[in-house]
Design a protein around this motif. Structure first.
Motif: not given
Lengths: 124, 247
Positions: B60-75
């Motif tokens: 919601p901050e960048t209003r962009q769809w971003e990749q949901y990769d393992p690093n993102r998922a852990i975070r």
């Protein structure tokens, strides 16, 4: 006579008989419609998902629609359902999807709308 | 009986399943010719060509769809203590002629459905096979196990002293990579080597991380286990994936 002068429709004619506020009603209605249209249009363009929504990077047909296509293909090709499997799918219109099927080793294509009605099932 | 499709607790991958898969197909090549060999070749070609569909998450901050990769998922999991809402258990509308108790896996969207009466289904978030390890087909639940034993594959035992400790099988428990329940998927009477099970890595739901295992939150696999009976039909959908059916 007033009815004719005021316009061809009854609404304008009755406004012609009414006071100044009523006379501005068409403009208010017009402005309201324009604002509504603008609002709808902007809403579509800027519609943001709520919170941290997730989605697939590629849009495929919902699983239930894929299976409805498989069920329809079972009827069309008179094949057992265990021999029919959706292989891939993609949106084919604003309210429909194309689903590619493996029908006992042969390929078929089904088009299905979002309501779950299979429109066509043909050889691929 | 040794398990051969278990996830690697250190790498979040079902390396054991990969080994099982290779063993399975080498067995086919050794022992059979004709249509089985051809089927295996088709499977292998399909695996090579398969391109997994990844998950994206909206920022919601960048209003962009971003990749949901393992690093993102852990975070995400560290920040929220759970996976995104879409991957949490939910009853949804599901228009199907399949009978209640049927399991439908949408590997592209990372959802598993178990069909309920009246055009409804329970939907769970899942983790599926990584690139080249996704599969599609129609199988069935051959057996179920509570607190299943996990036996690490030989190559994992060779490289990882921790795994070597469990060469003879890791008893079921909270640290077992299979989690509290497992459903063993069969094609007819033959073990497909694929399983639906829990996980010690709940953040991995929504990702393509395994070698073909379907993993759920531990609470979800317990719920699913209660809803699904041995013999239940399991339909696995995954775009571009190799077909298990007929192999």
């Amino acid at each position: 006579m007033k009815r004719k002068r005021g316009g061809e429709n009854g609404m304008t004619a009755s406004i012609a008989k009414a006071g100044p506020i009523a006379k501005s009603a068409p403009w208010i209605a017009l402005a309201g419609t324009a604002l509504l249209a603008l609002g709808c249009s902007q809403g579509t363009e800027t519609a943001a998902p709520q919170g941290m929504a997730v989605r697939s990077a590629v849009e495929t047909a919902p699983a239930d629609l894929q299976l409805l296509c498989a069920a329809e293909a079972a009827k069309v090709y008179e094949a057992p359902s265990e021999k029919i499997l959706p292989l891939s799918s993609q949106r084919s219109g604003t309210a429909s999807y194309d689903v590619e099927l493996d029908v006992a080793g042969k390929r078929a294509r089904c088009t299905i709308d979002e309501s779950g009605t299979a429109i066509t099932v043909v050889d691929a | 009986m040794p398990e051969h499709d278990m996830p690697d607790p250190d790498s979040a991958k079902c390396n054991g399943q990969r080994r099982g898969l290779l063993r399975f197909f080498s067995g086919i090549f050794r022992a059979r010719t004709g249509r089985y060999t051809l089927a295996a070749l088709v499977f292998a070609a399909g695996s090579a060509a398969a391109i997994n569909i990844n998950t994206q998450i909206y920022n919601p901050e960048t209003r962009q769809w971003e990749q949901y990769d393992p690093n993102r998922a852990i975070r995400y999991f560290q920040q929220h203590g759970q996976t995104p809402a879409a991957f949490q258990r939910k009853i949804v509308t599901f228009r199907t002629a399949e009978k209640p108790g049927t399991v439908v896996i949408d590997g592209d969207k990372h959802f598993l459905y178990v069909v309920l009466p009246n055009f409804q289904a329970v939907r769970y978030g899942i983790g599926v096979g990584r690139e080249g390890f996704g599969w599609a087909g129609i199988v069935n639940v051959g057996r179920k196990a509570e607190w299943p034993v996990w036996t690490p594959p030989a190559e994992m035992v060779a490289r990882d002293p921790k795994a070597a400790k469990y060469a003879g099988g890791m008893p079921g428990g909270p640290d077992n990579p299979l989690g509290p329940r497992a459903l063993y998927l069969y094609e007819g009477n033959k073990d497909s080597i694929y399983r639906i099970h829990g996980t010690t890595e709940p953040w991995s739901i929504g990702l393509n991380v395994s070698s073909g295992c379907i993993r759920l939150h531990n609470d979800d696999i317990v719920d699913l286990y209660e809803r699904v009976e041995v013999g239940a039909k399991v339909i696995v959908l995954m775009q571009g994936a190799a077909l298990y059916k007929g192999v």
